[in-house]
Design an enzyme around this catalytic site. Structure first.
Site, PDB file in Angstrom:
ATOM      1  N   TRP A 148      -5.313   4.461   0.616  1.00  0.00           N
ATOM      2  CA  TRP A 148      -6.305   3.506   0.096  1.00  0.00           C
ATOM      3  C   TRP A 148      -5.922   2.966  -1.280  1.00  0.00           C
ATOM      4  O   TRP A 148      -6.718   2.944  -2.203  1.00  0.00           O
ATOM      5  CB  TRP A 148      -7.697   4.152   0.072  1.00  0.00           C
ATOM      6  CG  TRP A 148      -8.022   4.806   1.364  1.00  0.00           C
ATOM      7  CD1 TRP A 148      -8.126   4.199   2.597  1.00  0.00           C
ATOM      8  CD2 TRP A 148      -8.248   6.198   1.602  1.00  0.00           C
ATOM      9  NE1 TRP A 148      -8.411   5.127   3.568  1.00  0.00           N
ATOM     10  CE2 TRP A 148      -8.490   6.375   2.991  1.00  0.00           C
ATOM     11  CE3 TRP A 148      -8.275   7.316   0.787  1.00  0.00           C
ATOM     12  CZ2 TRP A 148      -8.759   7.598   3.570  1.00  0.00           C
ATOM     13  CZ3 TRP A 148      -8.542   8.550   1.355  1.00  0.00           C
ATOM     14  CH2 TRP A 148      -8.782   8.681   2.724  1.00  0.00           C
ATOM     15  N   HIS A 149      -4.669   2.485  -1.373  1.00  0.00           N
ATOM     16  CA  HIS A 149      -4.177   1.876  -2.607  1.00  0.00           C
ATOM     17  C   HIS A 149      -3.688   0.441  -2.361  1.00  0.00           C
ATOM     18  O   HIS A 149      -2.621   0.062  -2.841  1.00  0.00           O
ATOM     19  CB  HIS A 149      -3.021   2.698  -3.190  1.00  0.00           C
ATOM     20  CG  HIS A 149      -3.397   4.072  -3.605  1.00  0.00           C
ATOM     21  ND1 HIS A 149      -2.451   5.073  -3.816  1.00  0.00           N
ATOM     22  CD2 HIS A 149      -4.603   4.640  -3.878  1.00  0.00           C
ATOM     23  CE1 HIS A 149      -3.072   6.189  -4.177  1.00  0.00           C
ATOM     24  NE2 HIS A 149      -4.358   5.949  -4.221  1.00  0.00           N
ATOM     25  N   PRO A 150      -4.430  -0.396  -1.637  1.00  0.00           N
ATOM     26  CA  PRO A 150      -3.920  -1.751  -1.357  1.00  0.00           C
ATOM     27  C   PRO A 150      -3.889  -2.610  -2.615  1.00  0.00           C
ATOM     28  O   PRO A 150      -4.812  -2.586  -3.429  1.00  0.00           O
ATOM     29  CB  PRO A 150      -4.927  -2.290  -0.341  1.00  0.00           C
ATOM     30  CG  PRO A 150      -6.210  -1.560  -0.651  1.00  0.00           C
ATOM     31  CD  PRO A 150      -5.774  -0.183  -1.056  1.00  0.00           C
ATOM     32  N   ASP A 210       0.853  -1.188   0.000  1.00  0.00           N
ATOM     33  CA  ASP A 210       0.000   0.000   0.000  1.00  0.00           C
ATOM     34  C   ASP A 210       0.890   1.238   0.000  1.00  0.00           C
ATOM     35  O   ASP A 210       2.092   1.157   0.261  1.00  0.00           O
ATOM     36  CB  ASP A 210      -0.909  -0.006   1.238  1.00  0.00           C
ATOM     37  CG  ASP A 210      -2.133   0.892   1.086  1.00  0.00           C
ATOM     38  OD1 ASP A 210      -2.217   1.632   0.078  1.00  0.00           O
ATOM     39  OD2 ASP A 210      -3.001   0.864   1.980  1.00  0.00           O
ATOM     40  N   HIS A 211       0.292   2.357  -0.325  1.00  0.00           N
ATOM     41  CA  HIS A 211       0.996   3.642  -0.266  1.00  0.00           C
ATOM     42  C   HIS A 211       0.710   4.294   1.087  1.00  0.00           C
ATOM     43  O   HIS A 211      -0.424   4.692   1.367  1.00  0.00           O
ATOM     44  CB  HIS A 211       0.515   4.563  -1.391  1.00  0.00           C
ATOM     45  CG  HIS A 211       0.973   4.128  -2.752  1.00  0.00           C
ATOM     46  ND1 HIS A 211       0.280   4.442  -3.904  1.00  0.00           N
ATOM     47  CD2 HIS A 211       2.048   3.409  -3.141  1.00  0.00           C
ATOM     48  CE1 HIS A 211       0.916   3.931  -4.942  1.00  0.00           C
ATOM     49  NE2 HIS A 211       1.986   3.301  -4.499  1.00  0.00           N
TER      50      HIS A 211
END
Length: 403
Positions: free
Chosen positions: A314-316, A112-113
């Protein structure tokens, strides 16, 4: 360095659903079941996916599949659904009372980021967006009438730039993203934004309250090529329980070092560049109480701040990793077909082997489009590899699947 790229139409977010809705809703070969939750993939005796169990309004239903089942539930719920179906780490799911059917590293490789906000910076009057001052009727009128104005800015972000830290192995593949957020300090940020980003209210309040009413901005410094990986597991075998998500951010030491470089660079830009000096920009933060034991603005201090304010954007990705069939960490192959079974694909962000170093919206749209093309292409070619007379004689539309 450049502006933020978005998927918008007339100033409003245009999602994949809203962009395709009008073309899809009246198709006879499509049924959308609202208020439904998939709970288990049905496998036949040969291990082939042949349907999906789901609940709707408290009742259990089975959607049967004659060709394929496609899972597109995202990097958290796709592995959850697979594990509930007995597809995943064998010993782990067996310990929850689920019968293991296919042993695959589902839920591993979570990426994730993560990053942190650096604030507050103050500037000249009327040089930023101040919620209490500028969120008036004119802003709403401009948005709803023309599709323009401040309300069209995604999360109030107007610019970004990327750079490679000294820990990066490639200078042409940046690992740090710095986002410019020209929003003045306000009570709204303390009350709402901090909660949305899972940052304790007292930390935001301590930093922002002294400069409320002044124009200013913030930077979001993000690690976009993390070395750290996490895991998604099941809490229990109840399909309505949330999965357990452990992203393990900054568990690799290079990740923290890279992020601290990004923090120092963001402050340096303000203090040493002509553009920011022209608007009288200043970094005016005081040490947060939780990190006062460390020298202000030292690496140890920034590491402490990051641990107290770390948040996901919210980039999983990565929990159903794409790879070669002989790769022990892979879950799907290059055509997004689940390994060790048939009739089942995963098509979403979870298949990424490595996280992209930009936002995931456009890449995931690409994954969906490519996955759809591969499905159409495969089934369009079946008459070329199947004996058509045998197909008619035996009515076996799965005879040549995965030939």
């Amino acid at each position: 360095m450049g502006q933020i790229e978005v998927t918008q139409r007339n100033g409003t977010r245009s999602s994949t659903y809203s962009g395709l809705r009008d073309k899809l809703v009246n198709r006879k070969n499509l049924r959308i079941s609202k208020y439904s939750q998939a709970t288990k993939i049905k496998l036949d005796e040969s291990g082939r996916a042949c349907g999906v169990w789901y609940y709707r309004h408290g009742k259990k239903h089975l959607a049967k599949a004659t060709k394929e089942v496609i899972i597109s539930a995202g990097s958290y719920d796709s592995p959850k659904l697979l594990m509930l179906s007995g597809i995943g780490p064998k010993e782990e799911i067996a310990s929850l009372g689920i019968k293991p059917k296919i042993d695959l590293p589902v839920g591993r490789n979570l990426q994730d980021h993560f990053g942190t906000f650096i604030m507050p910076f103050t500037t000249k009057e009327f040089s930023s967006f101040m919620f209490e001052r500028d969120m008036g009727m004119s802003a709403f009128y401009e948005y709803f009438t023309n599709g323009t104005g401040v309300l069209t800015a995604p999360s109030a972000i107007t610019g970004q730039f990327f750079f490679s830290s000294t820990t990066s192995t490639r200078s042409d593949w940046p690992d740090i993203q710095i986002v410019f957020v020209p929003v003045a300090p306000s009570q709204m940020i303390i009350d709402s934004f901090g909660r949305a980003m899972s940052i304790k209210k007292e930390i935001f309040s301590e930093v922002i309250t002294p400069v409320i009413g002044q124009d200013g901005f913030a930077f979001y410094v993000g690690l976009v090529r993390p070395r750290s990986t996490g895991v998604v597991t099941l809490k229990d075998k109840n399909p309505f329980s949330d999965p357990l998500i452990d992203p393990q951010p900054y568990s690799h030491p290079d990740d923290m070092r890279a992020l601290i470089e990004g923090i120092n660079l963001s402050i340096k830009l303000v203090e040493e560049t002509k553009s920011f000096k022209e608007v009288d920009a200043k970094y005016v933060a005081q040490p947060i109480s939780a990190c006062r034991l460390h020298k202000f603005r030292s690496d140890a201090y920034w590491a402490c701040v990051t641990k107290h304010t770390a948040n996901s954007v919210w980039h999983p990705v990565g929990t159903c990793k794409m790879g070669h069939k002989d790769d022990p960490t892979a879950v799907v192959d290059s055509k997004l077909r689940l390994l060790k079974t048939k009739g089942l694909r995963v098509i979403d962000a979870s298949i990424m082997p490595k996280i992209v170093n930009g936002n995931t919206n456009a890449p995931v749209i690409m994954i969906g489009e490519k996955g759809a093309d591969m499905i159409l292409d495969y089934w369009a070619q079946q008459n070329l590899v199947c004996n058509y007379m045998e197909y008619i004689k035996y009515l076996d539309n799965q005879r040549c699947y995965y030939y």
